[in-house]
Design a protein around this motif. Sequence first.
Motif, PDB file in Angstrom:
ATOM      1  N   HIS A 186     -22.958  73.426  65.188  1.00 57.68           N
ATOM      2  CA  HIS A 186     -23.948  72.522  64.229  1.00 57.68           C
ATOM      3  C   HIS A 186     -25.256  72.908  64.545  1.00 57.68           C
ATOM      4  O   HIS A 186     -25.715  73.028  65.609  1.00 57.68           O
ATOM      5  CB  HIS A 186     -23.616  71.257  64.303  1.00 57.68           C
ATOM      6  CG  HIS A 186     -22.211  70.874  64.099  1.00 57.68           C
ATOM      7  ND1 HIS A 186     -21.426  70.770  63.047  1.00 57.68           N
ATOM      8  CD2 HIS A 186     -20.968  70.633  65.037  1.00 57.68           C
ATOM      9  CE1 HIS A 186     -20.398  70.450  63.172  1.00 57.68           C
ATOM     10  NE2 HIS A 186     -19.971  70.416  64.275  1.00 57.68           N
TER      11      HIS A 186
ATOM     12  N   LEU B 270     -22.580  62.841  56.099  1.00 62.31           N
ATOM     13  CA  LEU B 270     -23.293  64.209  56.219  1.00 62.31           C
ATOM     14  C   LEU B 270     -22.519  65.249  56.439  1.00 62.31           C
ATOM     15  O   LEU B 270     -22.752  66.607  56.279  1.00 62.31           O
ATOM     16  CB  LEU B 270     -24.655  64.241  57.456  1.00 62.31           C
ATOM     17  CG  LEU B 270     -25.628  63.385  56.994  1.00 62.31           C
ATOM     18  CD1 LEU B 270     -26.732  63.345  58.094  1.00 62.31           C
ATOM     19  CD2 LEU B 270     -26.351  63.789  55.805  1.00 62.31           C
TER      20      LEU B 270
ATOM     21  N   ARG C 200     -26.110  70.858  59.532  1.00 63.31           N
ATOM     22  CA  ARG C 200     -25.818  72.040  58.878  1.00 63.31           C
ATOM     23  C   ARG C 200     -24.783  72.784  59.734  1.00 63.31           C
ATOM     24  O   ARG C 200     -24.887  72.950  60.899  1.00 63.31           O
ATOM     25  CB  ARG C 200     -26.872  73.030  58.652  1.00 63.31           C
ATOM     26  CG  ARG C 200     -26.654  74.285  57.887  1.00 63.31           C
ATOM     27  CD  ARG C 200     -27.822  74.928  57.518  1.00 63.31           C
ATOM     28  NE  ARG C 200     -28.657  75.437  58.564  1.00 63.31           N
ATOM     29  CZ  ARG C 200     -28.282  76.704  59.139  1.00 63.31           C
ATOM     30  NH1 ARG C 200     -27.227  77.411  58.554  1.00 63.31           N
ATOM     31  NH2 ARG C 200     -28.954  77.238  60.261  1.00 63.31           N
TER      32      ARG C 200
ATOM     33  N   THR D 128     -31.568  63.755  60.478  1.00 62.42           N
ATOM     34  CA  THR D 128     -31.663  63.625  58.864  1.00 62.42           C
ATOM     35  C   THR D 128     -30.497  64.441  58.328  1.00 62.42           C
ATOM     36  O   THR D 128     -30.249  64.221  56.958  1.00 62.42           O
ATOM     37  CB  THR D 128     -32.994  63.890  58.493  1.00 62.42           C
ATOM     38  OG1 THR D 128     -33.462  65.236  58.916  1.00 62.42           O
ATOM     39  CG2 THR D 128     -33.917  62.903  59.049  1.00 62.42           C
ATOM     40  N   ASP D 129     -30.051  65.429  58.937  1.00 60.05           N
ATOM     41  CA  ASP D 129     -29.229  66.167  58.293  1.00 60.05           C
ATOM     42  C   ASP D 129     -28.420  67.139  59.270  1.00 60.05           C
ATOM     43  O   ASP D 129     -28.921  67.277  60.738  1.00 60.05           O
ATOM     44  CB  ASP D 129     -29.912  67.309  57.221  1.00 60.05           C
ATOM     45  CG  ASP D 129     -28.814  67.872  56.363  1.00 60.05           C
ATOM     46  OD1 ASP D 129     -27.769  67.412  56.294  1.00 60.05           O
ATOM     47  OD2 ASP D 129     -29.347  68.578  55.465  1.00 60.05           O
TER      48      ASP D 129
ATOM     49  N   ASP E 164     -22.873  56.823  57.926  1.00 58.49           N
ATOM     50  CA  ASP E 164     -23.930  57.825  57.319  1.00 58.49           C
ATOM     51  C   ASP E 164     -23.747  59.065  57.949  1.00 58.49           C
ATOM     52  O   ASP E 164     -23.944  60.192  57.043  1.00 58.49           O
ATOM     53  CB  ASP E 164     -25.306  57.110  57.440  1.00 58.49           C
ATOM     54  CG  ASP E 164     -25.875  55.972  56.666  1.00 58.49           C
ATOM     55  OD1 ASP E 164     -25.061  55.652  55.603  1.00 58.49           O
ATOM     56  OD2 ASP E 164     -26.630  55.209  57.297  1.00 58.49           O
TER      57      ASP E 164
ATOM     58  N   THR F 151     -33.853  67.201  62.598  1.00 61.28           N
ATOM     59  CA  THR F 151     -34.342  65.779  63.262  1.00 61.28           C
ATOM     60  C   THR F 151     -35.819  65.727  62.848  1.00 61.28           C
ATOM     61  O   THR F 151     -36.530  66.868  62.385  1.00 61.28           O
ATOM     62  CB  THR F 151     -34.261  65.321  64.712  1.00 61.28           C
ATOM     63  OG1 THR F 151     -35.030  66.315  65.285  1.00 61.28           O
ATOM     64  CG2 THR F 151     -32.788  66.094  65.017  1.00 61.28           C
TER      65      THR F 151
END
Length: 842
Positions: free
Chosen positions: A194, A222, A188, A185-186, A218, A198
Amino acid sequence: MTVTTSGGLPDGVHDVAIIGAGVVGTAIARELARRRLRVALLDASGDVGEGTSKANTAILHTGFDATPGTLEARLVREGYGLLTAYAAEAGIPVERTGALLVAWDEEQRAALPTLADKAGRNGRPDTRLLDATELRRREPHLGPGALGALEIPGESVICPWTTTLAYATEALRHGAGLHLDCRVTDVRTTDEGHELATGRGPLRTRYLVNAAGLYADDIDRLLGHADFTVTPRRGQLIVFDKPARALLRHILLPVPTALGKGVLVAPTVHGNVLLGPTAEDLDDKRATGTTAEGLAFLRSHGARILPDLLAEEVTAVYAGLRAATGLDDYRIRSHPEQRYLTVGGIRSTGLTASLAIAAHVAGLLTEAGLEPGAPDTGPRPERMPGSGEASARPYQRAESIAADPAYGQVVCHCERVTLGEIRDALAGPLPPVSAAGLRRRTRATAGRCQGTFCGPTVRALLEAGARPERPGAAAGTAAGTAAGTAAGTVGATVPEATIPDAVPHAAPDAEPVARTVDVLVVGAGPAGLTAAASLAAWGAGAVEVVERESVVGGVRRRAPWSGLAAVAAGLPPGGRASVRRRAEAAARAGARVRTGVTVTGWAGPLTVDLTGPGGLERITARAVVLATGARERPRAARLVPGGRPPGVFTAGQVERAVRGYGQPIGRRAVVVGAERAGYRAALTLRQAGVVIVAMVTDAPRPPAGAALDRAVRGWLGFPLLTDATVTGLTGRDRLESIGLRRGDGATAILGCDAVVFAGDWIPEHELARSAGIALDPGTLGPAVDAAFRTSIPGVFAAGAVVRPTASAATAVRDGRATATAVLRHLNRSRRQPEPPPLRLSR
């Protein structure tokens, strides 16, 4: 080796995380795991290959028509050689059929030399132009009007599901972690690299590879990139039954357009024929349902390319989504400063290029600072179970069956999938978690009946897992047990929903055991049992009945036999007992009745090959009676569009599920079809506690008759919708509704979580057809004369295979009449008196 589907993700920092477990993502995971890196492979779905990879045209492309000089052209060319070699090592089914690029007008024919030149620039100088005469010689069933073709000898067909599974299995063997039901979902960015957010918690990694297919853009966003946009391009496909394979020898390709390679007709490694795909640009990345317009479009093209194809039965209709970007090349981009790499815009050639893409990605990661080890050259890839038709399958291997009888117990008869294969898949390193996953691994339920016969058994095995608890008693009805015992034969029955361990055996015998009998009856339904009982009682000699199912009785053996249910089943009350008595009568008269034995083909005009837990057999008879019965057309054969959610059944499947296994069907069901089978299904559903929303028929009145309709609906109280057709199914994880259209144009949506397609019977004619027996153009069963003789001397046919809609009582009469004709055939050298009547109590 780690596979997780729930709970938190592993702690620590991974060397590389890969988002997307399709064919490209699993290939990358395999490549990197072999280099002794800590690799995590994540996917939002519950299995590998659940996205684009599961619904493509399954072609191993040579890359003859790629744009020269592009990355795609290079990787497809390299990948073709790599995957061809890997498939041979790993046991992935591949058939090199070659392709013909067919020109249907002068403009297309004029383009063929240019395409041949393009193929040469892509490293394929072996193409050849064919004129119309040579093309017709190569493909005699081709439609009229073809002007010529370009032959591409290297084009092949491959199993995409086995390829993805092989990559994932090897990655796991080398220590990769596979985390399913794990949507990212993202992302960082951290000092380490990274941190992925999730639905199952965080996962940390030094390097990140985006192989998310339809969602690659998508994920790219991000990370702050907007290099491309994925447009889902839907491709609808139709799969035809195995007899259609005789209609073509090559992959038949159209001249390509800007939208794609167009509608093709291709054989599959599983012996079917595929027609498609469409090319429809959409907005919804989850729109994997078929449409009436799309299926009609494909059929119109099929009618032109291969007209005889449309007369064949359909075994599946489905749709997949491809990641279109509007660009003429793959979008593989490295961002070294972020330790991030995008693998996007991978089109239908991605299957072929997968191993080359993986090697290219490994190189880009090295350039970005990753320090992988040298590839592990240790053990060869683990061989995948062979599901292709070009090589011997487990049911054909005497040595395998001798070592483990489960490989002789056929569960899925359409695809000849054995209990041993299902057991192996469930016990494998990456076991399926759904019926669809098991289907992709074994082909179970993928055949012409779409699980009507084997679906409940497969479901029970899947729910039980790899080592289910053994039932205390052998499966099979009392009739099957009594028949086997009385005949001195151990019925080849394996308890349903039981997966046996391997059974040691003496030295295997590689050759079938050859035997002779006077009469061989194939099928132990009412017609077959009556014929066998009559012939044995009349002194016809050695009479043997073989039945592929574990119990006798035919398709109605699990019907509720009392009261209105017996009427709906087309049998007199006490029908189940009647079936048992017929089996016992046949055994008492001296016939040998065997269950769990499958006839797999013909070795001569009156010689058949069989397989069972006892091994391979070859039986030669003086007369053969085909009593193979009939089946209902499932949803796919009726070309009902929409999605493919769980909750879609045939009436026969419902009977087996409820009465054989006590399996739940749903809470609210619609029955499609007002033949007797529909009313029988309604009774079974109600007894299982299911609310019947409605019964739907396209006829103006119920084909089963007004009396039966009044009796059953008066008792159960559901509405009957006449002159209505099903226009589509909706739902993803479960069926949610069906669409209807009435004859006057009115439409409606019925909410339900189960739909039962009943009736629309077709003979089980495949065995007759494979012998070259002429078929009746009306019924599609074997054409017979008044004495039930087929076009092959000595081969007779009776029962539902001849009259697919007839009642069991008619089948009994036909069985006795056939026995009379067979006896006369056996004794044609001398005058034979009229056989005495055989009295069977009911």
